[in-house]
Design a protein around this motif. Structure first.
Motif, PDB file in Angstrom:
ATOM      1  N   PHE A 255       0.796  -1.219   0.000  1.00  0.00           N
ATOM      2  CA  PHE A 255       0.000   0.000   0.000  1.00  0.00           C
ATOM      3  C   PHE A 255       0.836   1.282   0.000  1.00  0.00           C
ATOM      4  O   PHE A 255       0.308   2.356  -0.275  1.00  0.00           O
ATOM      5  CB  PHE A 255      -0.940   0.011   1.204  1.00  0.00           C
ATOM      6  CG  PHE A 255      -2.194  -0.791   0.997  1.00  0.00           C
ATOM      7  CD1 PHE A 255      -3.102  -0.445   0.012  1.00  0.00           C
ATOM      8  CD2 PHE A 255      -2.463  -1.899   1.789  1.00  0.00           C
ATOM      9  CE1 PHE A 255      -4.258  -1.179  -0.183  1.00  0.00           C
ATOM     10  CE2 PHE A 255      -3.624  -2.637   1.598  1.00  0.00           C
ATOM     11  CZ  PHE A 255      -4.515  -2.287   0.606  1.00  0.00           C
ATOM     12  N   THR A 256       2.121   1.157   0.333  1.00  0.00           N
ATOM     13  CA  THR A 256       2.962   2.358   0.344  1.00  0.00           C
ATOM     14  C   THR A 256       3.915   2.405  -0.851  1.00  0.00           C
ATOM     15  O   THR A 256       4.845   3.206  -0.873  1.00  0.00           O
ATOM     16  CB  THR A 256       3.777   2.426   1.662  1.00  0.00           C
ATOM     17  OG1 THR A 256       4.562   1.229   1.807  1.00  0.00           O
ATOM     18  CG2 THR A 256       2.855   2.576   2.863  1.00  0.00           C
ATOM     19  N   GLY A 260      -0.623   5.741  -6.169  1.00  0.00           N
ATOM     20  CA  GLY A 260      -1.850   5.016  -6.472  1.00  0.00           C
ATOM     21  C   GLY A 260      -2.220   4.033  -5.375  1.00  0.00           C
ATOM     22  O   GLY A 260      -3.398   3.939  -4.984  1.00  0.00           O
ATOM     23  N   THR A 261      -1.227   3.300  -4.860  1.00  0.00           N
ATOM     24  CA  THR A 261      -1.524   2.325  -3.803  1.00  0.00           C
ATOM     25  C   THR A 261      -1.861   3.021  -2.488  1.00  0.00           C
ATOM     26  O   THR A 261      -2.651   2.506  -1.692  1.00  0.00           O
ATOM     27  CB  THR A 261      -0.336   1.363  -3.600  1.00  0.00           C
ATOM     28  OG1 THR A 261       0.844   2.115  -3.278  1.00  0.00           O
ATOM     29  CG2 THR A 261      -0.093   0.537  -4.849  1.00  0.00           C
ATOM     30  N   LYS A 262      -1.275   4.204  -2.267  1.00  0.00           N
ATOM     31  CA  LYS A 262      -1.616   4.960  -1.063  1.00  0.00           C
ATOM     32  C   LYS A 262      -3.074   5.420  -1.104  1.00  0.00           C
ATOM     33  O   LYS A 262      -3.780   5.387  -0.095  1.00  0.00           O
ATOM     34  CB  LYS A 262      -0.687   6.154  -0.905  1.00  0.00           C
ATOM     35  CG  LYS A 262       0.745   5.775  -0.535  1.00  0.00           C
ATOM     36  CD  LYS A 262       1.650   6.993  -0.454  1.00  0.00           C
ATOM     37  CE  LYS A 262       3.083   6.581  -0.127  1.00  0.00           C
ATOM     38  NZ  LYS A 262       4.004   7.753  -0.092  1.00  0.00           N
ATOM     39  N   LEU A 263      -3.527   5.831  -2.283  1.00  0.00           N
ATOM     40  CA  LEU A 263      -4.922   6.218  -2.428  1.00  0.00           C
ATOM     41  C   LEU A 263      -5.843   5.006  -2.250  1.00  0.00           C
ATOM     42  O   LEU A 263      -6.931   5.111  -1.670  1.00  0.00           O
ATOM     43  CB  LEU A 263      -5.144   6.850  -3.806  1.00  0.00           C
ATOM     44  CG  LEU A 263      -4.490   8.218  -4.024  1.00  0.00           C
ATOM     45  CD1 LEU A 263      -4.627   8.649  -5.478  1.00  0.00           C
ATOM     46  CD2 LEU A 263      -5.098   9.262  -3.089  1.00  0.00           C
ATOM     47  N   ALA A 264      -5.396   3.855  -2.752  1.00  0.00           N
ATOM     48  CA  ALA A 264      -6.170   2.630  -2.590  1.00  0.00           C
ATOM     49  C   ALA A 264      -6.289   2.266  -1.109  1.00  0.00           C
ATOM     50  O   ALA A 264      -7.337   1.781  -0.648  1.00  0.00           O
ATOM     51  CB  ALA A 264      -5.522   1.487  -3.363  1.00  0.00           C
ATOM     52  N   TYR A 265      -5.215   2.517  -0.358  1.00  0.00           N
ATOM     53  CA  TYR A 265      -5.241   2.236   1.082  1.00  0.00           C
ATOM     54  C   TYR A 265      -6.327   3.062   1.778  1.00  0.00           C
ATOM     55  O   TYR A 265      -7.054   2.558   2.642  1.00  0.00           O
ATOM     56  CB  TYR A 265      -3.883   2.532   1.712  1.00  0.00           C
ATOM     57  CG  TYR A 265      -3.905   2.470   3.219  1.00  0.00           C
ATOM     58  CD1 TYR A 265      -3.914   1.250   3.879  1.00  0.00           C
ATOM     59  CD2 TYR A 265      -3.943   3.634   3.992  1.00  0.00           C
ATOM     60  CE1 TYR A 265      -3.961   1.179   5.262  1.00  0.00           C
ATOM     61  CE2 TYR A 265      -3.987   3.578   5.367  1.00  0.00           C
ATOM     62  CZ  TYR A 265      -4.001   2.349   5.994  1.00  0.00           C
ATOM     63  OH  TYR A 265      -4.051   2.289   7.364  1.00  0.00           O
ATOM     64  N   ALA A 267      -9.049   3.990   0.630  1.00  0.00           N
ATOM     65  CA  ALA A 267     -10.364   3.448   0.300  1.00  0.00           C
ATOM     66  C   ALA A 267     -10.719   2.224   1.139  1.00  0.00           C
ATOM     67  O   ALA A 267     -11.899   1.935   1.348  1.00  0.00           O
ATOM     68  CB  ALA A 267     -10.421   3.095  -1.178  1.00  0.00           C
ATOM     69  N   CYS A 268      -9.707   1.510   1.619  1.00  0.00           N
ATOM     70  CA  CYS A 268      -9.990   0.294   2.396  1.00  0.00           C
ATOM     71  C   CYS A 268      -9.361   0.360   3.793  1.00  0.00           C
ATOM     72  O   CYS A 268      -9.083  -0.664   4.402  1.00  0.00           O
ATOM     73  CB  CYS A 268      -9.505  -0.951   1.656  1.00  0.00           C
ATOM     74  SG  CYS A 268      -7.763  -0.949   1.246  1.00  0.00           S
ATOM     75  N   LYS A 269      -9.143   1.576   4.290  1.00  0.00           N
ATOM     76  CA  LYS A 269      -8.501   1.765   5.593  1.00  0.00           C
ATOM     77  C   LYS A 269      -9.267   1.075   6.720  1.00  0.00           C
ATOM     78  O   LYS A 269      -8.667   0.452   7.600  1.00  0.00           O
ATOM     79  CB  LYS A 269      -8.348   3.255   5.905  1.00  0.00           C
ATOM     80  CG  LYS A 269      -7.607   3.546   7.211  1.00  0.00           C
ATOM     81  CD  LYS A 269      -7.444   5.032   7.425  1.00  0.00           C
ATOM     82  CE  LYS A 269      -6.621   5.312   8.679  1.00  0.00           C
ATOM     83  NZ  LYS A 269      -7.242   4.757   9.903  1.00  0.00           N
TER      84      LYS A 269
END
Length: 337
Positions: A255-256, A260-265, A267-269
């Motif tokens: 996620f880091t 893009g993966t940070k934004l995805a994180y 969304a599913c935090k």
């Protein structure tokens, strides 16, 4: 109710122990006796403006148990250690339970020496509750008894079943024997003989025995009580803890990796936070020594104040649950004939 707390036991003592005890006194409204070096305990209380916390008392004990001390003899050699003094309070009825993050071996030896095993119980067992698919599983034994007889494993199964009934509210806990295969023919002589005893206990209606379970199936919810000797149990416990930490780190790396993966994180935090909470040792607090005639809770050596607060909560729950009385009433079902 009075809970004796070994204020000098653990990697973060006395700071984390004292702070956890203060939080427990505030949240659970029971009396907590902090046992240890009084000047150090008072210094922590003063630093946190908690000197006058209702329910907190101090009992001075000048010595402490070092993790390098011989577990079998240290409490006799150091009768004025915080662990020995706290155990003696429970022995004399001046405290209802004890919580310590000190040496597991010393605490078990001391619990057996001071508090005694329940009559008919061959060995006390350390029994942590772990997360699994669909709920939780009790691992018994997780390190107190590295060499076991089949009768020990039978007793662990019965006592573990009672724990999950009394503490976790599971009406008919599934008891599984940890083995290297699910077939009834699998295992070494210890496992084969223990299987026969557990099966007979199941057929007599004393436990809900579901047979052998493989190590991989325990986290997948194959049973509510996983029975094993202390060597295998400790290896399983530490392996699961290590895999959980590895997985958490690997997921964090994913996620880091980039924006893009940070934004995805984000969304599913919520889901990730829930995942992390499954493996939160601090929320569990500690593990009981089942089979001892008084409540003895072993907190993790690296416990912080939240973990100590929850370990004290465990001690209170264990005392109120009727667990010890239930073992006394069922001990006749725990003997190999």
């Amino acid at each position: 109710m009075k809970i004796a707390v070994d204020a000098m036991g653990g990697d973060n003592a006395p700071e984390a122990v004292v702070c956890g005890a203060v939080r427990a006194a505030q949240n659970y409204h029971e009396e907590i006796i902090l046992v240890g070096q009084e000047d150090k305990i008072r210094a922590v209380l003063k630093a946190h403006n908690a000197e006058n916390t209702p329910g907190i008392t101090i009992l001075h004990a000048p010595d402490l148990v070092d993790m390098h001390d011989d577990p079998a003899t240290v409490l006799r050699a150091k009768p004025q250690s915080s662990m020995a003094v706290a155990l003696n309070l429970v022995k004399k009825g001046e405290a209802d339970a004890i919580v310590s993050a000190g040496s597991t071996g010393a605490l078990l030896s001391g619990a057996t020496l001071f508090c005694k095993r329940i009559k008919g119980v061959r060995r006390g067992a350390v029994a942590p509750v772990m997360p699994c698919k669909g709920g939780q599983v009790l691992l018994i034994d997780a390190g107190a008894n590295t060499e076991c007889t089949p009768e020990y494993l039978l007793q662990f199964g019965v006592m573990g079943s009672l724990y999950m009934q009394k503490i976790k509210g599971i009406a008919n806990p599934r008891v599984g024997l940890v083995n290297n295969g699910s077939e009834d023919s699998k295992g070494d002589p210890l496992r084969k003989e223990a299987y026969a005893l557990l099966k007979a206990a199941g057929e007599a209606g004393h436990i809900n025995f579901v047979g052998n379970v493989e190590g991989r199936d325990v986290p997948l919810g194959a049973c509510d009580v996983a029975v094993c000797d202390g060597f295998a149990g400790n290896v399983m416990l530490k392996t699961i803890e290590g895999v959980a930490k590895f997985m958490a780190g690997a997921i964090k790396d994913v996620f880091t990796a980039n924006l893009g993966t940070k934004l995805a994180y984000l969304a599913c935090k919520k889901g990730m936070d829930d995942f992390r909470s499954l493996f939160d040792q601090d929320a569990v607090g500690g593990a009981p020594f089942i089979g001892i005639s008084r409540p003895v809770i072993k907190a993790h050596g690296s416990s912080n104040d939240t973990a100590f607060m929850n370990a004290i909560r465990q001690a209170i729950e264990y005392k109120k649950s009727g667990m010890i009385e239930a073992i006394e009433q069922n001990v006749q079902h725990m003997t190999a004939e």
